[in-house]
Design a protein around this motif. Sequence first.
Motif, PDB file in Angstrom:
ATOM      1  N   ARG A   1       0.829  -1.209   0.000  1.00 13.74           N
ATOM      2  CA  ARG A   1       0.000   0.000   0.000  1.00 13.74           C
ATOM      3  C   ARG A   1       0.866   1.262   0.000  1.00 13.74           C
ATOM      4  NH1 ARG A   1      -5.241  -1.418   3.890  1.00 13.74           N
ATOM      5  NH2 ARG A   1      -5.801  -3.354   2.793  1.00 13.74           N
ATOM      6  N   ILE A   2       1.830   1.277  -0.877  1.00 13.64           N
ATOM      7  CA  ILE A   2       2.663   2.464  -1.092  1.00 13.64           C
ATOM      8  C   ILE A   2       2.059   3.235  -2.257  1.00 13.64           C
ATOM      9  CG2 ILE A   2       4.953   3.298  -1.723  1.00 13.64           C
ATOM     10  CD1 ILE A   2       6.095   0.728  -0.515  1.00 13.64           C
ATOM     11  N   GLY A   3       1.579   4.431  -2.001  1.00 12.02           N
ATOM     12  CA  GLY A   3       0.948   5.226  -3.045  1.00 12.02           C
ATOM     13  C   GLY A   3       1.927   5.612  -4.136  1.00 12.02           C
ATOM     14  N   ALA A   4       1.475   5.529  -5.380  1.00  6.90           N
ATOM     15  CA  ALA A   4       2.350   5.847  -6.514  1.00  6.90           C
ATOM     16  C   ALA A   4       1.543   6.441  -7.650  1.00  6.90           C
ATOM     17  CB  ALA A   4       3.084   4.595  -6.984  1.00  6.90           C
ATOM     18  N   LEU A   5       2.218   7.311  -8.416  1.00  5.82           N
ATOM     19  CA  LEU A   5       1.621   7.933  -9.599  1.00  5.82           C
ATOM     20  C   LEU A   5       2.710   8.039 -10.663  1.00  5.82           C
ATOM     21  CD1 LEU A   5      -0.850   9.372 -10.880  1.00  5.82           C
ATOM     22  CD2 LEU A   5       0.001  11.505  -9.899  1.00  5.82           C
ATOM     23  N   ILE A   6       2.548   7.274 -11.752  1.00  8.69           N
ATOM     24  CA  ILE A   6       3.568   7.203 -12.799  1.00  8.69           C
ATOM     25  C   ILE A   6       2.911   7.499 -14.140  1.00  8.69           C
ATOM     26  CG2 ILE A   6       5.313   5.761 -13.915  1.00  8.69           C
ATOM     27  CD1 ILE A   6       5.252   3.981 -11.370  1.00  8.69           C
ATOM     28  N   SER A   7       3.433   8.471 -14.846  1.00  7.11           N
ATOM     29  CA  SER A   7       2.898   8.843 -16.153  1.00  7.11           C
ATOM     30  C   SER A   7       3.946   8.575 -17.227  1.00  7.11           C
ATOM     31  CB  SER A   7       2.495  10.321 -16.168  1.00  7.11           C
ATOM     32  OG  SER A   7       1.710  10.618 -17.294  1.00  7.11           O
ATOM     33  N   ILE A   8       3.523   7.929 -18.310  1.00  5.99           N
ATOM     34  CA  ILE A   8       4.424   7.540 -19.397  1.00  5.99           C
ATOM     35  C   ILE A   8       4.111   8.376 -20.627  1.00  5.99           C
ATOM     36  CG2 ILE A   8       5.219   5.635 -20.848  1.00  5.99           C
ATOM     37  CD1 ILE A   8       4.170   3.720 -18.654  1.00  5.99           C
ATOM     38  N   GLU A   9       5.097   9.127 -21.094  1.00  9.71           N
ATOM     39  CA  GLU A   9       4.914   9.948 -22.287  1.00  9.71           C
ATOM     40  C   GLU A   9       4.840   9.073 -23.528  1.00  9.71           C
ATOM     41  OE1 GLU A   9       7.206  13.840 -23.309  1.00  9.71           O
ATOM     42  OE2 GLU A   9       8.140  12.252 -24.491  1.00  9.71           O
ATOM     43  N   ARG A  10       3.919   9.425 -24.419  1.00  4.32           N
ATOM     44  CA  ARG A  10       3.833   8.740 -25.713  1.00  4.32           C
ATOM     45  C   ARG A  10       4.143   9.751 -26.823  1.00  4.32           C
ATOM     46  NH1 ARG A  10      -1.726   5.665 -25.733  1.00  4.32           N
ATOM     47  NH2 ARG A  10      -0.803   4.504 -27.451  1.00  4.32           N
ATOM     48  N   GLU A  11       3.181  10.089 -27.652  1.00  6.84           N
ATOM     49  CA  GLU A  11       3.439  11.024 -28.741  1.00  6.84           C
ATOM     50  C   GLU A  11       3.335  12.484 -28.299  1.00  6.84           C
ATOM     51  OE1 GLU A  11       4.578  10.169 -31.640  1.00  6.84           O
ATOM     52  OE2 GLU A  11       4.501   8.052 -31.131  1.00  6.84           O
ATOM     53  N   THR A  12       2.374  12.768 -27.425  1.00  3.34           N
ATOM     54  CA  THR A  12       2.206  14.132 -26.944  1.00  3.34           C
ATOM     55  C   THR A  12       3.251  14.439 -25.875  1.00  3.34           C
ATOM     56  OG1 THR A  12      -0.171  13.939 -27.318  1.00  3.34           O
ATOM     57  CG2 THR A  12       0.580  15.803 -25.996  1.00  3.34           C
ATOM     58  N   GLY A  13       4.012  15.505 -26.068  1.00  2.00           N
ATOM     59  CA  GLY A  13       5.081  15.843 -25.140  1.00  2.00           C
ATOM     60  C   GLY A  13       4.565  16.230 -23.757  1.00  2.00           C
ATOM     61  N   LEU A  14       5.320  15.864 -22.716  1.00  2.00           N
ATOM     62  CA  LEU A  14       4.971  16.188 -21.334  1.00  2.00           C
ATOM     63  C   LEU A  14       5.992  17.138 -20.710  1.00  2.00           C
ATOM     64  CD1 LEU A  14       3.900  12.647 -20.036  1.00  2.00           C
ATOM     65  CD2 LEU A  14       2.433  14.454 -20.947  1.00  2.00           C
ATOM     66  N   THR A  15       6.719  17.877 -21.551  1.00  2.00           N
ATOM     67  CA  THR A  15       7.806  18.729 -21.056  1.00  2.00           C
ATOM     68  C   THR A  15       7.318  19.746 -20.035  1.00  2.00           C
ATOM     69  OG1 THR A  15       8.945  18.496 -23.175  1.00  2.00           O
ATOM     70  CG2 THR A  15       9.639  20.298 -21.747  1.00  2.00           C
ATOM     71  N   GLU A  16       6.140  20.339 -20.273  1.00  2.00           N
ATOM     72  CA  GLU A  16       5.647  21.367 -19.359  1.00  2.00           C
ATOM     73  C   GLU A  16       5.375  20.802 -17.969  1.00  2.00           C
ATOM     74  OE1 GLU A  16       1.482  22.689 -19.986  1.00  2.00           O
ATOM     75  OE2 GLU A  16       1.571  21.451 -21.795  1.00  2.00           O
ATOM     76  N   TYR A  17       5.054  19.514 -17.871  1.00  2.88           N
ATOM     77  CA  TYR A  17       4.819  18.891 -16.567  1.00  2.88           C
ATOM     78  C   TYR A  17       6.136  18.405 -15.957  1.00  2.88           C
ATOM     79  CZ  TYR A  17       0.183  18.964 -18.646  1.00  2.88           C
ATOM     80  OH  TYR A  17      -0.971  19.375 -19.266  1.00  2.88           O
ATOM     81  N   ILE A  18       7.063  17.982 -16.798  1.00  2.00           N
ATOM     82  CA  ILE A  18       8.381  17.574 -16.308  1.00  2.00           C
ATOM     83  C   ILE A  18       9.078  18.737 -15.620  1.00  2.00           C
ATOM     84  CG2 ILE A  18      10.699  16.872 -17.070  1.00  2.00           C
ATOM     85  CD1 ILE A  18       9.332  15.178 -19.232  1.00  2.00           C
ATOM     86  N   GLU A  19       8.885  19.934 -16.155  1.00  2.00           N
ATOM     87  CA  GLU A  19       9.544  21.120 -15.600  1.00  2.00           C
ATOM     88  C   GLU A  19       9.034  21.488 -14.211  1.00  2.00           C
ATOM     89  OE1 GLU A  19       8.893  24.032 -18.596  1.00  2.00           O
ATOM     90  OE2 GLU A  19      10.538  23.318 -19.886  1.00  2.00           O
ATOM     91  N   THR A  20       7.896  20.929 -13.790  1.00  2.00           N
ATOM     92  CA  THR A  20       7.371  21.217 -12.455  1.00  2.00           C
ATOM     93  C   THR A  20       7.998  20.339 -11.387  1.00  2.00           C
ATOM     94  OG1 THR A  20       5.534  19.627 -12.639  1.00  2.00           O
ATOM     95  CG2 THR A  20       5.162  21.855 -13.475  1.00  2.00           C
ATOM     96  N   GLY A  21       8.757  19.318 -11.795  1.00  2.00           N
ATOM     97  CA  GLY A  21       9.336  18.385 -10.835  1.00  2.00           C
ATOM     98  C   GLY A  21      10.852  18.470 -10.761  1.00  2.00           C
ATOM     99  N   ILE A  22      11.436  17.404 -10.225  1.00  2.00           N
ATOM    100  CA  ILE A  22      12.887  17.285 -10.088  1.00  2.00           C
ATOM    101  C   ILE A  22      13.394  16.395 -11.222  1.00  2.00           C
ATOM    102  CG2 ILE A  22      14.788  16.653  -8.584  1.00  2.00           C
ATOM    103  CD1 ILE A  22      13.017  18.895  -7.513  1.00  2.00           C
TER     104      ILE A  22
END
Length: 278
Positions: A131-152
């Motif tokens: 019961r370890i909470g996790a959230l993992i998002s996998i980029e496909r064709e649409t870029g996720l750069t704007e969300y990557i920049e919010t993290g480490i």
Amino acid sequence: MPFIDQFTDLTPVNVLVNILDVLLVWFVIYKIFTLIKGTKAVQLLKGIFVIIIVRVLTQTVGLDTLGWMMQKIIDWGFLAIIIIFQPELRRALEQIGRGKLFARTSLQEAEEQNRLIEAMTKSVSYMAKRRIGALISIERETGLTEYIETGIKMNSEITSELLINIFIPNTPLHDGAVIMQKNKIAAAACYLPLSESPFISKDLGTRHRAALGISEVTDAITIVVSEETGAVSLTSNGDLHRNLSIEEFETRLRKVWFGPEPELVSTSKWTWRGKKNG
């Protein structure tokens, strides 16, 4: 008749060249549709078809004002498309430059796909049991750069051990989402947009709302492990699949991430399942 004469004057070589020309055009169109499948560009393409149809109808019926508006949209729309979808267009051109647009999946790529699926399945199984909470998002064709920049930013190899360690409670990176690009962990502790849909079940928490939110605006695949129940969920294209068993999760993840399962299967697959603590 001049139109008929154009065909009667053709030599066999000209006929073959014309057939080849048509086949190549259709092949390029097919590859373009394959490239944009599952991205925001699909919805854009539908909108373009609607505008073109409305423009033809206005010209036929004689609606001059509406027709003028549609024509202006068409005239300036392509410039807007280039600006809005600049990341996707750049990625497509890079794939053409590397010769990957028309390349088939190689044996090495199939091995890497199996390694990634095994790493993801092993880590999710471990966290679900504890019961370890996790959230993992996998980029496909649409870029996720704007969300990557919010993290480490991490730019690390994907391994089950690293994914598990990131989400251990009370560690610096556990709060937020991990975003993966290709075979790398791009960043951790990222912020994802929350879904504002009124049809979401009230018992879903922030992780599930974030997973649905990112799937509504991109074609990303997002995995959720519930901290309260240990249930495993997966979102893609705005759909939420809840309470998946590990076998169901692996099958669905492989299908939405890589398509049909490749013939090559890792010989070490599932060897860790028998461990009580694994």
